[in-house]
Enzyme design. Structure first.
Site, PDB file in Angstrom:
ATOM      1  N   SER A  57      28.775  40.390  39.362  1.00  0.00           N
ATOM      2  CA  SER A  57      29.111  40.790  37.996  1.00  0.00           C
ATOM      3  C   SER A  57      27.922  41.256  37.175  1.00  0.00           C
ATOM      4  O   SER A  57      28.114  41.734  36.055  1.00  0.00           O
ATOM      5  CB  SER A  57      29.817  39.648  37.279  1.00  0.00           C
ATOM      6  OG  SER A  57      31.126  39.492  37.799  1.00  0.00           O
ATOM      7  N   GLY A 285      26.188  36.873  38.544  1.00  0.00           N
ATOM      8  CA  GLY A 285      27.227  37.435  39.389  1.00  0.00           C
ATOM      9  C   GLY A 285      27.504  36.567  40.593  1.00  0.00           C
ATOM     10  O   GLY A 285      26.574  35.977  41.170  1.00  0.00           O
ATOM     11  N   GLY A 289      30.418  34.121  48.545  1.00  0.00           N
ATOM     12  CA  GLY A 289      29.256  33.443  49.101  1.00  0.00           C
ATOM     13  C   GLY A 289      27.925  34.036  48.711  1.00  0.00           C
ATOM     14  O   GLY A 289      26.901  33.682  49.309  1.00  0.00           O
TER      15      GLY A 289
END
Length: 436
Positions: A57, A285, A289
Site C-alpha cells: 500500500s 504496505g 507475506g
C-alpha cells in the site's frame, strides 16, 4: 550507525523471525543501503540492496501523487466528483455515486467498503473491470463521516488515471514517476519483477501459497521496488521533482479515530504524524507475506524505507525505526500502545456485538474476563488468513489492546460513535460498523 547497520539488521531479522529484509535511508544528503537474510527460505538466495520487494500500500502514495499532478495541470480538482471523470462509476448508494470526490478517495473518507479483492484477469482492462464490479459496494460509513482505509477507492482512483491518459495504470506510473525519476528497480508486473532478485512472501515461516495479489489491485498496492527507489520517490516529495507543491499532500484531511496504529491524521495519500515536534509523513504496505514501511521527516530531510518478507514484520520495522531515527535525528518513535501498568476498570459490555464490513467479520464478546475479539477474514483472501481470537485489555474507556497468539506486537482498537450515534470499532485503520 552506517558502519554497524548491516550487522544490526541481521540481528533484528533473527529476533523477529523475518527471513529477509532490505533497508535504504537518506541522511544528510547521503544514501545508505543494507540487506540481510534470504529472499526465499526454500532457495536460500541472499537478499541484496538491489532486491525487489512488494511495497504493498505504499503504492497508494504514488497513485495519489499522479492525481495531484493532474490537479496541478488543471485536468481535475481534488473536489471533482468521481462521476464526472468516470461516468460509468457506480456504488450501491446512488447519492454517494454522485457526490464522492477525488479527495474522498485519496483521504480514505469515502465510506465505500474498502476491501473488495477481486480477480478481474491479467489484461490491461482489469482495473476497468474492477470498477464495474464496485456497483454493489455498500457503505462502511456515510460519505465523509469518518476515516476508513479503502483499497477499493484507490483502484477507482487508478482508473481515473487510466481514463484521462488512455493507457493502463502501470504505463501511467512509468510515464509519470518511474521514468522521470530514473528508477531502474521499480515494476508492477511479475514478468518484469522476475528479471531481478525478487522476494517471496512467507507465512508461518514458509513460502506463501501465492506470490502476489490480483493485478486489478495495482493502484492500491502492487508496486514492487528496491528500497533505494522508494527513497528516491519520497525525496522528490521533499526536494521537488514530481509536484509543484508537494506540501499540499501533507495537509491534514481527517483525524484517524484510532491514532495508535499508523499516525494521527491522513493527508492526501500520506499518513501524517508528529514526533518530538517534527512532522512525519509515512505509509506502510502489506501483501501476501510481505511488508514495507516508508517514513520521511521534512524538517531534517531524512527518509527511511525498509522491506521484509515475513515473520513478525510489523514489530521488526517498528523496532528498526525506533533505533534508526533515534540515532539519525534524535527522534523518539512513539512506542506501540500496550496495556497500562495499572489495570483500568471499564464497563465494556456495551461494546459487545458483531462488527462487519467487506473482508472482515469481527465478534466482540463480554465475559467474566473482560472483552474478547474474534477476527475472521471473509471474501477472496479468507483462505490465506485463519480466524484469530484473543482478549482485549482496556487502556481507557474507549481504547483497548490485544495480541494475536504468537505475535509479540500489540494491536489497538478504539470504540466510538459517529455524529448520528452509530457505534463503530476502529481497528487496523478501518472503521467497522456494529451490525448486531
Amino acid at each position: 550507525m552506517a558502519g554497524t547497520m548491516g550487522h544490526r539488521l541481521a540481528e533484528l531479522i533473527a529476533e523477529y523471525e523475518v527471513p529477509g529484509a532490505a533497508l535504504a535511508y537518506l541522511h544528510g544528503g547521503e544514501l545508505h543501503e543494507f540487506a540481510a537474510g534470504v529472499l526465499n527460505v526454500d532457495t536460500g538466495v541472499p537478499v541484496t540492496p538491489d532486491s525487489i520487494f512488494q511495497i504493498g500500500s505504499v503504492s497508494k502514495v504514488w497513485t495519489a501523487t499522479m492525481l495531484v499532478q493532474l490537479a496541478e495541470q488543471g485536468a481535475l480538482t481534488l473536489d471533482t466528483p468521481v462521476a464526472e471523470l468516470l461516468p460509468e462509476f457506480r456504488v450501491a448508494d446512488p447519492d454517494v455515486t454522485k457526490a464522492v470526490t477525488v479527495r474522498h478517495l485519496l483521504s480514505h473518507t469515502s465510506g465505500i467498503d474498502g476491501d473488495l479483492f477481486l480477480d478481474t484477469g491479467r489484461g490491461d482492462d482489469c482495473v476497468e473491470k474492477y470498477v464495474q464490479a464496485c456497483a454493489d459496494l455498500a457503505q462502511n460509513h456515510p460519505l465523509g463521516a469518518t476515516q476508513s482505509y479503502c483499497n477499493s477507492g484507490f483502484v477507482v482512483a487508478g482508473r481515473i488515471l487510466e481514463k484521462l491518459a488512455g493507457k493502463c495504470w502501470d504505463d501511467v506510473l512509468h510515464e509519470r514517476i518511474v521514468e522521470p525519476l530514473g528508477l531502474t528497480h521499480t515494476w508492477t508486473l511479475p514478468e518484469d519483477v522476475l528479471r531481478f532478485r525478487a522476494a517471496m512472501g512467507h507465512m508461518d515461516g514458509k513460502p506463501a501459497p501465492a506470490w502476489g495479489l490480483m493485478r486489478a489491485m495495482g493502484p492500491a498496492g502492487l508496486i514492487c521496488a528496491r528500497p533505494a527507489d522508494v527513497v528516491a520517490f519520497a525525496r522528490a516529495h521533499l526536494e521537488g521533482g514530481l509536484l509543484e507543491d508537494p506540501q499540499a499532500m501533507w495537509e491534514p484531511q481527517v483525524d484517524i479515530p484510532n491514532p495508535h496504529t499508523l499516525g494521527r491524521q491522513w493527508g492526501i495519500g500520506w499518513i501524517l504524524d508528529e514526533w518530538d515536534g517534527q512532522r512525519i509523513i509515512s505509509h506502510g504496505g502489506n501483501t501476501i507475506g510481505q511488508h514495507a514501511m516508508l517514513w520521511a521527516v521534512p524538517g531534517t530531510g531524512t527518509i527511511v524505507c525498509v522491506t521484509a518478507n515475513g515473520g513478525h514484520s510489523g514489530a521488526f520495522t517498528h523496532a528498526l525505526a525506533t533505533e534508526l531515527f533515534a540515532e539519525l535525528d534524535g527522534l523518539t518513535v512513539p512506542p506501540t500502545l500496550a496495556p497500562p501498568a495499572t489495570p483500568v476498570e471499564v464497563d465494556a459490555t456495551r461494546y459487545a456485538g458483531v462488527y462487519e464490513r467487506a473482508g472482515a467479520h469481527l465478534t466482540v464478546s463480554a465475559g467474566d474476563g473482560g472483552l474478547r475479539l474474534r477476527m475472521e477474514a471473509t471474501g477472496a483472501l479468507a483462505a490465506l488468513d485463519e480466524p484469530q481470537e484473543f482478549p482485549l485489555v482496556p487502556v481507557d474507556e474507549t481504547t483497548f489492546v490485544g495480541r494475536v497468539p504468537g505475535d509479540p506486537a500489540w494491536i489497538s482498537a478504539v470504540f466510538y460513535e459517529l455524529a448520528d450515534g452509530s457505534p463503530y470499532m476502529h481497528l487496523g485503520a478501518r472503521a467497522t460498523p456494529k451490525t448486531s
